[in-house]
Design a protein around this motif. Structure first.
Motif, mmCIF file in Angstrom:
data_model
loop_
_atom_site.group_PDB
_atom_site.id
_atom_site.type_symbol
_atom_site.label_atom_id
_atom_site.label_comp_id
_atom_site.label_asym_id
_atom_site.label_seq_id
_atom_site.Cartn_x
_atom_site.Cartn_y
_atom_site.Cartn_z
ATOM 1 N N VAL A 120 0.889 -1.088 0.004
ATOM 2 C CA VAL A 120 0.099 -0.077 0.039
ATOM 3 C C VAL A 120 1.057 1.418 -0.181
ATOM 4 C CG1 VAL A 120 -1.877 1.345 1.136
ATOM 5 C CG2 VAL A 120 -1.828 -1.054 1.226
ATOM 6 N N PHE A 121 0.813 2.252 -0.973
ATOM 7 C CA PHE A 121 1.585 3.375 -1.018
ATOM 8 C C PHE A 121 0.852 4.488 -0.508
ATOM 9 C CE2 PHE A 121 4.638 1.925 -4.252
ATOM 10 C CZ PHE A 121 4.446 0.409 -4.735
ATOM 11 N N GLY A 122 2.008 5.196 -0.017
ATOM 12 C CA GLY A 122 1.437 6.717 0.230
ATOM 13 C C GLY A 122 1.462 7.594 -0.719
ATOM 14 N N GLN A 123 1.086 8.993 -0.576
ATOM 15 C CA GLN A 123 0.801 9.704 -1.656
ATOM 16 C C GLN A 123 1.710 10.073 -2.395
ATOM 17 O OE1 GLN A 123 -0.132 9.886 1.723
ATOM 18 N NE2 GLN A 123 -2.235 10.711 1.931
ATOM 19 N N GLY A 124 3.047 10.013 -1.903
ATOM 20 C CA GLY A 124 4.095 10.793 -2.517
ATOM 21 C C GLY A 124 4.822 11.977 -2.173
ATOM 22 N N THR A 125 5.970 12.259 -1.898
ATOM 23 C CA THR A 125 6.609 13.493 -1.525
ATOM 24 C C THR A 125 7.434 13.758 -2.932
ATOM 25 O OG1 THR A 125 6.618 13.115 0.900
ATOM 26 C CG2 THR A 125 8.256 14.714 -0.166
ATOM 27 N N ARG A 126 7.234 14.949 -3.500
ATOM 28 C CA ARG A 126 8.274 15.174 -4.437
ATOM 29 C C ARG A 126 9.486 16.081 -3.756
ATOM 30 N NH1 ARG A 126 8.153 15.456 -9.641
ATOM 31 N NH2 ARG A 126 6.143 14.754 -9.690
ATOM 32 N N LEU A 127 10.579 15.579 -4.026
ATOM 33 C CA LEU A 127 11.969 16.185 -3.498
ATOM 34 C C LEU A 127 12.301 17.124 -4.740
ATOM 35 C CD1 LEU A 127 13.832 16.684 -1.267
ATOM 36 C CD2 LEU A 127 14.966 14.709 -1.887
ATOM 37 N N THR A 128 12.687 18.398 -4.434
ATOM 38 C CA THR A 128 13.282 19.172 -5.255
ATOM 39 C C THR A 128 14.711 19.821 -4.816
ATOM 40 O OG1 THR A 128 11.108 20.112 -6.232
ATOM 41 C CG2 THR A 128 13.090 21.520 -6.565
ATOM 42 N N ILE A 129 15.759 19.691 -5.565
ATOM 43 C CA ILE A 129 16.955 20.326 -4.894
ATOM 44 C C ILE A 129 17.384 21.440 -5.648
ATOM 45 C CG2 ILE A 129 19.328 19.485 -4.549
ATOM 46 C CD1 ILE A 129 17.231 17.426 -3.381
ATOM 47 N N GLY B 291 -0.574 13.087 -7.024
ATOM 48 C CA GLY B 291 -0.858 13.436 -5.993
ATOM 49 C C GLY B 291 -1.558 12.302 -4.917
ATOM 50 N N MET B 292 -1.822 11.202 -5.639
ATOM 51 C CA MET B 292 -2.567 10.081 -5.098
ATOM 52 C C MET B 292 -1.647 8.847 -4.878
ATOM 53 S SD MET B 292 -5.606 11.152 -4.812
ATOM 54 C CE MET B 292 -6.548 9.874 -4.456
ATOM 55 N N GLY B 293 -0.582 8.812 -5.092
ATOM 56 C CA GLY B 293 0.426 7.516 -5.005
ATOM 57 C C GLY B 293 -0.045 6.619 -5.882
ATOM 58 N N LEU B 294 0.339 5.413 -5.822
ATOM 59 C CA LEU B 294 -0.048 4.104 -6.753
ATOM 60 C C LEU B 294 -1.292 3.558 -5.893
ATOM 61 C CD1 LEU B 294 2.952 4.809 -7.495
ATOM 62 C CD2 LEU B 294 3.043 2.356 -8.379
ATOM 63 N N LYS B 295 -2.243 3.004 -6.845
ATOM 64 C CA LYS B 295 -3.361 2.274 -6.507
ATOM 65 C C LYS B 295 -3.235 0.813 -7.062
ATOM 66 C CE LYS B 295 -5.227 5.299 -4.017
ATOM 67 N NZ LYS B 295 -5.232 5.537 -2.242
ATOM 68 N N LEU B 296 -3.380 -0.025 -6.272
ATOM 69 C CA LEU B 296 -3.267 -1.516 -6.964
ATOM 70 C C LEU B 296 -4.631 -1.726 -7.613
ATOM 71 C CD1 LEU B 296 -1.925 -3.961 -7.164
ATOM 72 C CD2 LEU B 296 -2.954 -4.675 -4.959
ATOM 73 N N ILE B 297 -4.616 -2.100 -8.935
ATOM 74 C CA ILE B 297 -5.699 -2.542 -9.747
ATOM 75 C C ILE B 297 -6.338 -4.100 -9.639
ATOM 76 C CG2 ILE B 297 -6.817 -2.494 -11.854
ATOM 77 C CD1 ILE B 297 -4.692 -0.250 -12.772
ATOM 78 N N TYR B 298 -5.043 -4.910 -10.082
ATOM 79 C CA TYR B 298 -5.263 -6.288 -10.186
ATOM 80 C C TYR B 298 -3.813 -6.905 -9.530
ATOM 81 C CZ TYR B 298 -9.894 -7.226 -12.299
ATOM 82 O OH TYR B 298 -11.252 -7.491 -12.267
ATOM 83 N N TYR B 299 -3.794 -8.080 -9.388
ATOM 84 C CA TYR B 299 -2.655 -8.788 -9.157
ATOM 85 C C TYR B 299 -2.656 -10.184 -9.211
ATOM 86 C CZ TYR B 299 -4.190 -10.314 -4.446
ATOM 87 O OH TYR B 299 -4.911 -10.855 -3.408
#
Lengths: 114, 116
Positions: free
Chosen positions: A103-112, B40-48
């Motif tokens: 399960v992934f989080g929403q992400g963080t964009r890192l700018t340098i 802005g939503m990350g990755l969502k699993l569709i099927y596996y």
């Protein structure tokens, strides 16, 4: 259910300064946690993983993360940012039971900044 | 090894059209996945899939179908494309060893799909 929350959608640092990307997790069990990195127009690559061994985990490219159960956190750090670190970073938790999935989080964009 | 290969890289569909996103891996991985990534939503699993002949739904399966007739291939089918399916799609694979450690996913380079 297991979940992760990345506290910042965008982090900007200067080259050579420390990097901190924050992640909190929610899990009723001792979780397995990961950080993945995605460079522009590329797939994702595993940076590091925590699976209940040492709480301080070292990954590739000088990154490390510390698992803190008391704070339910798994923040990603690097002592000195490099231009090549500019990317999207994802905090990830592995679900329990059956076919284990990520399960992934929403992400963080890192700018340098130079 | 080529790793995980996805085709096409880009595609524009009209509403109601159908298409198949192809994914193949040459690492003899038993697990394969399809994710979609929205800004802005990350990755969502569709099927596996945990192996040839076995597939299961992820978090967002509606509007998609998959099949896994071989270990190498895991195509994703969109039957009636809708604007909500505009996204970047990633295929991934992993190996589940004796400890169940299938967490290191190998990703393809993605497919940018627009439905207009």
């Amino acid at each position: 259910a297991q979940s992760v929350t990345q506290l910042d959608s965008h982090v900007s640092v200067s080259e050579g300064t420390p990097v901190l990307l924050r992640c909190n997790y929610s899990s009723s069990y001792s979780p397995s946690l990961f950080w993945y990195v995605q460079h522009p127009n590329k797939g994702l690559q595993l940076l590091l993983k925590y699976t209940s061994a040492a709480t301080l985990v070292k990954g590739i490219n000088g990154f490390e993360a510390e698992f803190k159960k008391s704070e339910t956190s798994f923040h990603l750090t690097k002592p000195s940012a490099h231009m090549s670190d500019a990317a999207e970073y994802f905090c990830v938790v592995r679900t329990l039971g059956g076919a284990q999935k990520l399960v992934f989080g929403q992400g963080t964009r890192l700018t340098i900044n130079p | 090894n080529a790793g995980v290969t996805q085709t096409p890289k880009f595609r524009i569909l009209k509403i109601g059209q159908s298409m198949t996103l192809q994914c193949t891996q040459d690492m003899n991985h038993n697990y394969m996945y399809w994710y979609r990534q929205d800004p802005g939503m990350g990755l969502k699993l569709i099927y596996y899939s945990v192996g040839a002949g076995i597939t299961d739904k992820g978090e967002v399966p509606n509007g998609y179908n998959v099949s896994r007739s071989t270990t190498e291939d895991f195509p994703l089918r969109l039957e009636l494309a809708a604007p909500s399916q505009t996204s970047v799609y990633f295929c991934a694979s992993s190996y589940s060893g004796s400890t169940g450690g299938n967490e290191k996913l190998f990703f393809g380079s993605g497919t940018q799909l627009s439905v207009l």
